[in-house]
Design an enzyme around this catalytic site. Structure first.
Site, PDB file in Angstrom:
ATOM      1  N   ASP A  86      41.116  39.782  37.744  1.00 15.83           N
ATOM      2  CA  ASP A  86      40.908  38.347  37.978  1.00 15.83           C
ATOM      3  C   ASP A  86      40.663  38.064  39.456  1.00 15.83           C
ATOM      4  O   ASP A  86      41.497  38.353  40.304  1.00 15.83           O
ATOM      5  CB  ASP A  86      42.119  37.557  37.489  1.00 15.83           C
ATOM      6  CG  ASP A  86      42.384  37.814  36.010  1.00 15.83           C
ATOM      7  OD1 ASP A  86      41.404  37.884  35.243  1.00 15.83           O
ATOM      8  OD2 ASP A  86      43.561  37.983  35.631  1.00 15.83           O
TER       9      ASP A  86
ATOM     10  N   ASP B 123      40.779  45.376  40.603  1.00 15.94           N
ATOM     11  CA  ASP B 123      41.538  44.257  40.096  1.00 15.94           C
ATOM     12  C   ASP B 123      40.624  43.467  39.153  1.00 15.94           C
ATOM     13  O   ASP B 123      39.405  43.493  39.316  1.00 15.94           O
ATOM     14  CB  ASP B 123      41.994  43.414  41.297  1.00 15.94           C
ATOM     15  CG  ASP B 123      42.589  42.107  40.872  1.00 15.94           C
ATOM     16  OD1 ASP B 123      43.514  42.130  40.033  1.00 15.94           O
ATOM     17  OD2 ASP B 123      42.118  41.056  41.356  1.00 15.94           O
TER      18      ASP B 123
END
Ligand SMILES: [Zn+2]
Length: 583
Positions: A50, A48
């Site tokens: 952020d 991922d």
């Protein structure tokens, strides 16, 4: 089954065996270095963006605001050096909401690569929740796309993320999920995650550690190897990859199992001969030790003529009493995991790291004993499907949902009242539902199936159940043997998982899955076989609508269109379980 010594792969070279100047200068032949650390379990790590790779700046369109999390560059470089490919898998609903432009996003992502090094694929979902796409996490689409772009499968990927949506997407795709919580990660998301690491460098350490646990010592070839896994069908099925590893280096594999595991052992590839014998130091409801029985067992073990034996156990089971009998039977080499001091009972006393999935724990023992899984064999669960009977004609062809409400262990069964409501909700949404159970569960399956489901209760034998599962779109089940049977058939699992044992160790392995149930319930990690909490709240509070949403997340289409008046989404969505952030 005898695998000739491969000529294609250079022999492993450890760093401490290299020439000193090679170590100093780092001039290492890249091909040799890859062979040393060639991925066994995983080809790729998906991350991922952020909150995982970079600090979370909501809807960031400004490259100047990109700040890597501490240690990110070094951690990613370790993965690259280990031959793992890297992908970014990120929801960017700010695009759909007009909060930044595609050009802003490109510049931000370019800045991420400038700071953290290159990624082999970028998978971005530009949609918002209302768009109904297959890619926005927790849907599995981005993970599936990333795996395809990297030339592999989701099962050979680890997904690292900071919220429940990342874990749900990983599991639904069949990938391994590894959560790195931040202060915004909700406690229930941490509780539900299959694996948790404190920060990104620790997550990388864990991935490399799991790969390293399966690295063999000097590979062996043997004539006859006795493999042992007592206990239930599920225990035997999760040992399957390790049995295949042994079979690849042995001419003949004899498996010793208990009465409850016999049917499963008969379905394992690589097993040439079966011996069924209850072991009173393993069995959950053991008979008293009978000296004559032990003498007969020792005689039987002697007659196998095994060159060596590998005793597989799970946590809190001891291999040592059997190791003593094997010594009396003249078996010259014995391997097992034992925390207890084994004296001269074991030749290979293996220690496995805590928290490994059970199949990997067994594979790590096989590898330590000198039987690595061949590179061409993925460590997924697997059974032989030749000779399975056809599924009952009244199921009307593949694509139905199977609900298996029972379990030999009370805490792991789906509460009957909940199971009955799940059947009603699934059938109302257009799914065909078959309800399965053993000969002593016919009352249960009849009650759960009601008028809407197909009652298949009372069918005997694991092979019959496997035949039904083979045509299923998904299985809804507690943490019990049929969950592993579905995994061995590649059938997605909606896991109503009582948290009495860790999900990361006992959850459906390398198959698309959705975890439901309260992972933080008071029974967590108690290993209880009878529910210690009145009302069995970890499972009884599951909303049937969430099972329907899970079946949809796993991509199982309904057969019939929804009747007029039934809403398209029923109850809460598993999406909500991972919805800690607006990303
Ligand atoms: Zn999307």
């Amino acid at each position: 089954m005898f695998t000739p010594q491969g000529s294609g792969n250079p022999p492993p070279v450890r760093r401490d065996q290299m020439e000193p100047d090679q170590r100093r200068s780092g001039r290492v032949d890249p091909a040799v270095d890859r062979a040393v650390i060639r991925p066994v379990l995983f080809d790729a790590v998906l991350l991922d963006r952020d909150g995982t790779l970079v600090e979370d700046v909501p809807y960031n369109g400004d490259p100047e605001k990109v700040r890597p999390v501490p240690g990110a560059r070094e951690a990613l470089d370790r993965l690259r050096a280990a031959g793992l490919r890297l992908g970014v898998v990120t929801n960017q609903s700010g695009l759909a909401r007009g909060l930044f432009t595609a050009d802003d996003l490109r510049r931000v992502n370019a800045r991420v690569e400038e700071l953290l090094g290159p990624f082999d694929t970028w998978q971005v979902c530009p949609h918002d929740d209302g768009d109904g796409c297959r890619c926005r996490k927790p849907a599995p689409g981005l993970v599936e796309r990333a795996a395809a772009a990297l030339g592999t499968t989701p099962a050979r990927c680890v997904m690292v993320g900071d919220i429940g949506r990342d874990m749900t997407a990983a599991l639904a795709a069949g990938a391994t999920g590894l959560l790195v919580p931040t202060p915004v990660t909700r406690p229930e998301e941490v509780a539900a995650a299959p694996h948790v690491a404190r920060d990104l460098p620790a997550a990388v350490e864990e991935i490399l550690h799991r790969q390293a646990a399966l690295r063999p010592t000097a590979p062996r070839r043997a004539r006859t190897v006795l493999v042992v896994r007592s206990d239930s069908a599920g225990d035997v099925l999760v040992t399957g990859p390790a049995v295949r590893a042994v079979a690849a280096g042995a001419q003949r594999v004899v498996m010793l199992c208990g009465p409850r595991g016999r049917d499963a052992a008969a379905l394992l590839p690589g097993v040439d001969e079966l011996i069924e014998w209850p072991l009173p130091w393993i069995d959950g409801s053991p008979h008293p030790v009978d000296p004559d029985d032990i003498r007969r067992l020792t005689d039987r073990l002697t007659r196998i003529g095994a060159d060596e034996a590998i005793i597989f156990t799970s946590f809190h089971q001891t291999p040592l009493p059997l190791a003593l009998l094997l010594r009396l039977a003249g078996v010259p080499r014995i391997s097992a995991i034992s925390d207890d001091y084994p004296g001269s009972l074991l030749d290979v006393r293996h220690r496995a790291p805590d928290g490994l999935p059970e199949p990997e724990r067994a594979l790590s023992l096989a590898a330590a004993a000198g039987f690595p899984l061949p590179a061409a064999d993925d460590p997924a669960l697997c059974i032989r499907t030749d000779g399975l009977p056809p599924p009952p004609a009244r199921l009307g062809g593949p694509g139905y949902v199977v609900l298996h409400p029972g379990s030999a262990v009370e805490t792991r069964a789906c509460p009957p009242e909940l199971a009955a409501r799940i059947v009603q909700v699934l059938t109302a949404a257009g799914h065909r539902v078959a309800v399965t159970g053993g000969p002593d569960e016919t009352e249960l399956t009849a009650r759960v199936a009601g008028d809407a489901g197909v009652d298949l209760g009372g069918r005997t034998g694991l092979a019959d159940l496997a035949a039904v599962l083979a045509g299923a779109g998904a299985l809804v089940v507690g943490n019990t043997g049929p969950a592993h049977l579905a995994a061995a058939l590649g059938v997605p699992v909606v896991s109503l998982f009582a948290p009495t044992v860790p999900f990361g160790q006992w959850g459906p392995y390398r198959v698309p899955a959705v975890r439901l149930g309260d992972a933080a319930a008071p029974c967590r990690d108690t290993r209880a076989t009878r529910c210690p909490v009145p009302g069995h709240p970890c499972l009884s509070a599951v909303e049937p609508g969430r099972v329907l949403a899970a079946v949809r997340l796993l991509g199982v289409p309904a057969d019939a269109p929804l009747p007029v008046g039934v809403p398209a989404t029923v109850g809460a969505d598993p999406v909500a379980a991972g919805g800690g952030s607006a990303r």
